[in-house]
Design a protein around this motif. Structure first.
Motif, short mmCIF file in Angstrom:
data_model
loop_
_atom_site.label_atom_id
_atom_site.label_comp_id
_atom_site.label_asym_id
_atom_site.label_seq_id
_atom_site.Cartn_x
_atom_site.Cartn_y
_atom_site.Cartn_z
N MET A 1 0.85 -1.15 -0.06
CA MET A 1 -0.04 -0.08 -0.18
C MET A 1 1.04 1.16 -0.11
O MET A 1 2.09 1.24 0.52
N ARG A 2 0.51 2.30 -0.82
CA ARG A 2 1.07 3.55 -0.72
C ARG A 2 0.31 4.63 -0.56
O ARG A 2 -1.06 4.65 -1.08
N ALA A 3 0.48 5.93 -0.09
CA ALA A 3 -0.05 6.89 0.26
C ALA A 3 0.74 8.12 -0.15
O ALA A 3 1.84 8.14 0.11
N LEU A 4 -0.17 8.99 -0.89
CA LEU A 4 0.53 10.14 -1.49
C LEU A 4 0.02 11.51 -0.92
O LEU A 4 -1.31 11.48 -0.49
N ARG A 5 0.89 12.22 -0.24
CA ARG A 5 0.34 13.18 0.62
C ARG A 5 0.67 14.59 -0.31
O ARG A 5 1.81 14.84 -0.78
N GLY A 6 -0.28 15.65 -0.20
CA GLY A 6 -0.12 16.78 -1.13
C GLY A 6 -1.43 17.62 -1.19
O GLY A 6 -2.29 17.22 -0.30
N ASP A 28 -4.35 19.60 2.63
CA ASP A 28 -3.31 18.71 3.11
C ASP A 28 -4.07 17.21 3.04
O ASP A 28 -4.87 16.98 3.97
N GLY A 29 -3.96 16.90 1.84
CA GLY A 29 -4.83 15.61 1.53
C GLY A 29 -3.99 14.31 1.51
O GLY A 29 -2.70 14.43 1.39
N LEU A 30 -4.49 13.43 1.32
CA LEU A 30 -3.78 11.97 1.47
C LEU A 30 -4.47 11.23 0.36
O LEU A 30 -5.68 11.15 0.37
N LEU A 31 -3.90 10.41 -0.65
CA LEU A 31 -4.53 9.70 -1.50
C LEU A 31 -3.95 8.24 -1.27
O LEU A 31 -2.71 8.09 -1.44
N VAL A 32 -4.80 7.19 -0.82
CA VAL A 32 -4.22 5.90 -0.39
C VAL A 32 -4.56 4.99 -1.50
O VAL A 32 -5.69 4.81 -2.34
N LEU A 33 -3.42 4.57 -2.19
CA LEU A 33 -3.29 3.49 -3.24
C LEU A 33 -3.02 2.07 -2.95
O LEU A 33 -2.08 1.91 -2.12
N ALA A 53 0.11 -0.69 9.22
CA ALA A 53 1.74 -0.77 9.29
C ALA A 53 2.30 -0.94 8.18
O ALA A 53 1.99 -1.90 7.55
N GLY A 54 3.49 -0.27 7.98
CA GLY A 54 4.23 -0.59 6.66
C GLY A 54 3.90 0.22 5.36
O GLY A 54 4.42 0.13 4.38
N THR A 55 2.84 1.05 5.55
CA THR A 55 2.27 1.84 4.46
C THR A 55 3.56 2.69 3.99
O THR A 55 3.73 3.42 4.75
N GLU A 56 3.80 2.86 2.82
CA GLU A 56 4.78 3.70 1.98
C GLU A 56 3.98 5.19 1.99
O GLU A 56 3.08 5.24 1.29
N ILE A 57 4.67 6.00 2.62
CA ILE A 57 3.89 7.37 2.57
C ILE A 57 5.09 8.30 1.85
O ILE A 57 6.17 8.65 2.15
N VAL A 58 4.29 8.64 0.64
CA VAL A 58 5.29 9.64 -0.37
C VAL A 58 4.65 10.97 -0.08
O VAL A 58 3.67 11.40 -0.38
#
Length: 428
Positions: A1-6, A28-33, A53-58
């Motif tokens: 799982m990956r989450a993009l913040r922006g 200030d949003g989060l897009l969870v992929l 746990a372990g989600t990559e946050i970019v």
């Protein structure tokens, strides 16, 4: 799982009709992929505690995160035709385009051009395009294979062209039909690939090829049809000469069953009132190609007229008559074309056009062109202050609308920080 913040921006309606209610903006949003899909979209403060746990946050702050851009019309064989001097459409085709397209019969050349094209599109933030390949079936095969390797959602087709072109660049009505049918059976709906039945335009197809193209469309109603119409006055006169029994240029396509809700009709600059009505009744899409129309001196597309006639509009680069792979640059030219006709286009309208707007026109808004959960995770990250000129100008920007207008007016591939295809960063 990956989450993009922006900063998240996407559309749920057309801002030209729905106003501010058309867009969603999260500072200030989060897009969870996950699994190539968007799982959640919202405030970072609310979503961060819910991540496993372990989600990559970019962290892309303070950049803008939007749906990947969509380009509704371009030509893969023309990447080395772009910026060819001094001709209008018919001369340009014969002098430059047909010369280069013959090279796609050479082993390895379609693969080379496809790799270049997809590299440039993704570098420009474009994740979906409607693409013309050449008359050679191996050109479409090469394009789909490379698109599949990258997992991009693409629409493409082998050009069908059996007259008024060099002999080395023509098929026949029968081989065009057979080759296209085989490609449809192999690629349409395979993964993220979609097929477009592609008679280049009425000028380069005999009535028999047009008939068989219409037969293909009837046999495969879930496929697209893509072609050209009403781009140039000499082209229009030639088409009418070749098909004197049809009511008008649009009537040619109608007569052969090629005008429908899945028809992407490139240019539509010189449509008559009767033709606009035919488009509206059929549900066909008028594809606006701003940089190409200016470069080839073809004319000014009347977007306001299309809207009044209730015709869906998509926007496209039309590489290589078009002069930029960037949909941002394309919309900057669209703005100018409309200004010359006393029409206006807001930044929100421009960004809607190249995301949700084009997705709606392509009938893919349930999959792409949005950041809504449950849709495909094609995403572009943009830095509106990527250049010195833009950063300098943005020091005086008063609100989001003004910032976005600077992005649309001065932006290009330099503003693209990252492009994600089905949740994976392209080129990473």
């Amino acid at each position: 799982m990956r989450a993009l913040r922006g900063r998240l921006l996407w559309f749920v309606d057309d801002p030209e009709t729905a106003g501010e209610a058309a867009h969603r903006y999260v500072e200030d949003g989060l897009l969870v992929l996950s699994g190539g899909m968007i799982q959640a979209t919202g405030e970072a403060a609310e979503l961060l505690p819910t991540l496993p746990a372990g989600t990559e946050i970019v962290d892309h702050r303070p950049h803008l995160i939007m749906p990947g851009f969509i380009d509704a019309h371009l030509h893969m064989p023309q990447t080395q035709v772009i910026a060819s001097y001094g001709a209008q459409l018919m001369e340009w085709l014969n002098k430059y385009t047909f010369v280069e397209e013959q090279k796609l019969a050479q082993q390895g050349h379609p693969e080379k051009l496809t790799r270049f094209l997809l590299d440039e599109l993704l570098a420009s933030g474009t994740t979906t395009a409607a693409v013309y390949c050449s008359v050679h079936p191996q050109s479409a095969e090469a394009f789909f294979a490379e698109s599949e390797r990258r997992n991009t959602r693409m629409i493409a087709g082998k050009v069908m062209m059996d007259r008024n072109a060099p002999a080395a660049l023509t098929d026949t009505a029968e081989t065009g039909y057979a080759d296209s049918k085989a490609l449809i059976e192999r690629w349409h709906g395979r993964g993220r690939q979609l097929y477009a039945i592609t008679p280049r335009f009425a000028v380069t197809s005999t009535p028999e090829q047009m008939r068989l193209s219409g037969q293909l469309a009837a046999e495969h109603p879930d496929c697209y049809v893509q072609t050209h119409i009403n781009e140039n006055q000499a082209e229009i006169a030639f088409a009418r000469e070749l098909y004197p029994d049809s009511d008008d240029y649009t009537g040619i396509y109608q007569d052969f069953g090629l005008l429908g809700a899945k028809s992407l009709m490139g240019h539509c600059i010189h449509n008559t009132k009767h033709e606009w009505r035919a488009f509206a009744e059929a549900g066909a899409v008028a594809v606006f190609c701003p940089t190409s129309n200016l470069f080839l001196g073809s004319g000014l597309f009347d977007w306001a007229r299309a809207k009044r006639e209730c015709v869906r509009v998509a926007v496209a680069t039309d590489i290589g008559g078009g002069t930029s792979y960037s949909m941002l640059r394309t919309m900057a030219e669209a703005y100018k074309i409309l200004q010359l006709q006393g029409q206006s286009l807001s930044a929100f309208g421009s960004l809607h056009a190249i995301t949700r707007g084009n997705a709606v026109a392509l009938g893919l808004d349930h999959l792409i062109g949005t950041l809504e959960p449950g849709t495909e995770a094609d995403v572009v990250v943009l830095d509106p202050a990527a250049t010195r000129v833009m950063a300098h100008r943005l020091e005086t920007a008063r609100d989001l609308a003004e910032e976005l207008f600077v992005l649309v007016t001065l932006g290009d591939e330099r503003n693209v920080v990252a492009t994600y295809v089905a949740g994976e960063r392209a080129g990473a």
